[in-house]
Design a protein around this motif. Structure first.
Motif, PDB file in Angstrom:
ATOM      1  N   TRP A 120     -12.206 -13.528   9.123  1.00  0.00           N
ATOM      2  CA  TRP A 120     -11.243 -13.101  10.143  1.00  0.00           C
ATOM      3  C   TRP A 120      -9.926 -13.834   9.945  1.00  0.00           C
ATOM      4  CZ3 TRP A 120     -12.073  -8.953  12.970  1.00  0.00           C
ATOM      5  CH2 TRP A 120     -13.385  -8.496  13.109  1.00  0.00           C
ATOM      6  N   ASN A 121      -8.827 -13.089  10.119  1.00  0.00           N
ATOM      7  CA  ASN A 121      -7.483 -13.631   9.948  1.00  0.00           C
ATOM      8  C   ASN A 121      -6.663 -13.386  11.212  1.00  0.00           C
ATOM      9  OD1 ASN A 121      -7.834 -14.538   7.153  1.00  0.00           O
ATOM     10  ND2 ASN A 121      -8.042 -12.372   6.710  1.00  0.00           N
ATOM     11  N   GLU A 122      -5.343 -13.352  11.060  1.00  0.00           N
ATOM     12  CA  GLU A 122      -4.422 -13.278  12.183  1.00  0.00           C
ATOM     13  C   GLU A 122      -4.406 -11.883  12.833  1.00  0.00           C
ATOM     14  OE1 GLU A 122      -1.931 -11.773   8.748  1.00  0.00           O
ATOM     15  OE2 GLU A 122      -3.546 -13.215   8.990  1.00  0.00           O
ATOM     16  N   PRO A 123      -3.903 -11.807  14.081  1.00  0.00           N
ATOM     17  CA  PRO A 123      -3.760 -10.510  14.749  1.00  0.00           C
ATOM     18  C   PRO A 123      -2.776  -9.606  14.007  1.00  0.00           C
ATOM     19  CG  PRO A 123      -3.507 -12.310  16.326  1.00  0.00           C
ATOM     20  CD  PRO A 123      -3.524 -12.925  14.949  1.00  0.00           C
ATOM     21  N   VAL A 124      -2.950  -8.312  14.183  1.00  0.00           N
ATOM     22  CA  VAL A 124      -2.042  -7.313  13.611  1.00  0.00           C
ATOM     23  C   VAL A 124      -0.871  -7.154  14.587  1.00  0.00           C
ATOM     24  CG1 VAL A 124      -1.791  -4.895  12.943  1.00  0.00           C
ATOM     25  CG2 VAL A 124      -3.932  -6.120  12.461  1.00  0.00           C
ATOM     26  N   PRO A 125       0.356  -7.459  14.157  1.00  0.00           N
ATOM     27  CA  PRO A 125       1.489  -7.320  15.064  1.00  0.00           C
ATOM     28  C   PRO A 125       1.797  -5.853  15.369  1.00  0.00           C
ATOM     29  CG  PRO A 125       2.196  -8.231  12.943  1.00  0.00           C
ATOM     30  CD  PRO A 125       0.723  -8.016  12.872  1.00  0.00           C
ATOM     31  N   ASP A 126       2.443  -5.636  16.514  1.00  0.00           N
ATOM     32  CA  ASP A 126       2.758  -4.268  16.944  1.00  0.00           C
ATOM     33  C   ASP A 126       3.539  -3.494  15.892  1.00  0.00           C
ATOM     34  OD1 ASP A 126       1.441  -4.649  19.329  1.00  0.00           O
ATOM     35  OD2 ASP A 126       3.268  -5.050  20.482  1.00  0.00           O
ATOM     36  N   GLU A 127       4.455  -4.149  15.179  1.00  0.00           N
ATOM     37  CA  GLU A 127       5.260  -3.410  14.186  1.00  0.00           C
ATOM     38  C   GLU A 127       4.396  -2.879  13.036  1.00  0.00           C
ATOM     39  OE1 GLU A 127       6.012  -7.863  13.600  1.00  0.00           O
ATOM     40  OE2 GLU A 127       6.131  -6.483  15.282  1.00  0.00           O
ATOM     41  N   GLN A 128       3.310  -3.561  12.691  1.00  0.00           N
ATOM     42  CA  GLN A 128       2.397  -3.036  11.672  1.00  0.00           C
ATOM     43  C   GLN A 128       1.493  -1.952  12.258  1.00  0.00           C
ATOM     44  OE1 GLN A 128       0.801  -6.871  10.369  1.00  0.00           O
ATOM     45  NE2 GLN A 128       1.639  -6.439   8.333  1.00  0.00           N
ATOM     46  N   TYR A 129       1.005  -2.177  13.468  1.00  0.00           N
ATOM     47  CA  TYR A 129       0.141  -1.200  14.146  1.00  0.00           C
ATOM     48  C   TYR A 129       0.874   0.125  14.364  1.00  0.00           C
ATOM     49  CZ  TYR A 129      -2.330   0.952  18.088  1.00  0.00           C
ATOM     50  OH  TYR A 129      -2.971   1.830  18.919  1.00  0.00           O
ATOM     51  N   ASN A 130       2.154   0.062  14.668  1.00  0.00           N
ATOM     52  CA  ASN A 130       2.938   1.266  15.004  1.00  0.00           C
ATOM     53  C   ASN A 130       3.600   1.938  13.810  1.00  0.00           C
ATOM     54  OD1 ASN A 130       2.489   1.299  17.843  1.00  0.00           O
ATOM     55  ND2 ASN A 130       3.830  -0.474  18.012  1.00  0.00           N
ATOM     56  N   ARG A 131       3.263   1.542  12.604  1.00  0.00           N
ATOM     57  CA  ARG A 131       3.854   2.177  11.421  1.00  0.00           C
ATOM     58  C   ARG A 131       3.472   3.652  11.352  1.00  0.00           C
ATOM     59  NH1 ARG A 131       5.810  -1.049   7.164  1.00  0.00           N
ATOM     60  NH2 ARG A 131       5.384   0.720   5.840  1.00  0.00           N
ATOM     61  N   PRO A 132       4.272   4.474  10.669  1.00  0.00           N
ATOM     62  CA  PRO A 132       3.897   5.887  10.493  1.00  0.00           C
ATOM     63  C   PRO A 132       2.516   5.987   9.814  1.00  0.00           C
ATOM     64  CG  PRO A 132       6.144   5.518   9.788  1.00  0.00           C
ATOM     65  CD  PRO A 132       5.543   4.164  10.068  1.00  0.00           C
ATOM     66  N   ARG A 133       1.771   7.024  10.165  1.00  0.00           N
ATOM     67  CA  ARG A 133       0.398   7.175   9.678  1.00  0.00           C
ATOM     68  C   ARG A 133       0.324   8.115   8.492  1.00  0.00           C
ATOM     69  NH1 ARG A 133      -1.569   8.563  15.683  1.00  0.00           N
ATOM     70  NH2 ARG A 133      -0.720   6.701  16.641  1.00  0.00           N
ATOM     71  N   THR A 134      -0.641   7.820   7.634  1.00  0.00           N
ATOM     72  CA  THR A 134      -0.946   8.640   6.469  1.00  0.00           C
ATOM     73  C   THR A 134      -2.261   9.340   6.737  1.00  0.00           C
ATOM     74  OG1 THR A 134       0.137   7.067   5.012  1.00  0.00           O
ATOM     75  CG2 THR A 134      -1.421   8.583   3.994  1.00  0.00           C
ATOM     76  N   ARG A 135      -2.352  10.548   6.327  1.00  0.00           N
ATOM     77  CA  ARG A 135      -3.613  11.259   6.501  1.00  0.00           C
ATOM     78  C   ARG A 135      -4.339  11.299   5.196  1.00  0.00           C
ATOM     79  NH1 ARG A 135      -8.097  12.303   7.768  1.00  0.00           N
ATOM     80  NH2 ARG A 135      -8.769  14.357   8.161  1.00  0.00           N
TER      81      ARG A 135
END
Length: 135
Positions: A120-135
């Protein structure tokens, strides 16, 4: 043959997850089996911290839309009935979209030598979580 007695639902620890997450242990194999399987329920916006599995992981989406992120910044979407595999030692995160619950079955193997199977590592920051999604 053996019927496995269900265990109580557990609230996921805040040092591994952002937001509200619960899981049910489906199976935790005993030697010689090393199989692990949990049904994991994520509230909207909830997600794991960055982590990796020594022997890899498979995620089978049961309901909602799963988001799975990789260190290169890619965020994938997976839908009910789809299974996503994460290779051994690949750092990744997974969770729910901001507006919907998500459930998946997480499957991985314990290590035969008894050492940690998940790092386990660090939390995922909002800017990474909110990146555009790939399908």
């Amino acid at each position: 043959m053996e019927f496995v007695k269900p265990q109580a639902t557990v609230k996921a620890p805040a040092d591994w997850f952002t937001g509200d997450v619960w899981f049910d242990v489906i199976y935790a194999g005993q030697e010689p089996s090393r199989m692990r399987a949990n049904l994991v329920r994520f509230s909207p916006g909830a997600r794991t911290h960055w982590h990796s599995h020594a022997l890899g992981q498979a995620l089978h989406v049961v309901s909602g839309t799963a988001l799975i992120g990789t260190r290169d910044g890619t965020v994938f979407e997976a839908h009910p009935g789809e299974t996503v595999t994460c290779p051994p030692n690949e750092e990744h995160w997974h969770g729910a979209t901001p507006d919907r619950f998500m459930e998946h079955i997480a499957m991985w193997e314990a290590r035969g030598d008894g050492s940690e199977e998940t790092t386990w590592n660090e939390p995922v920051p909002d800017e990474q979580y909110n990146r555009p999604r790939t399908r």
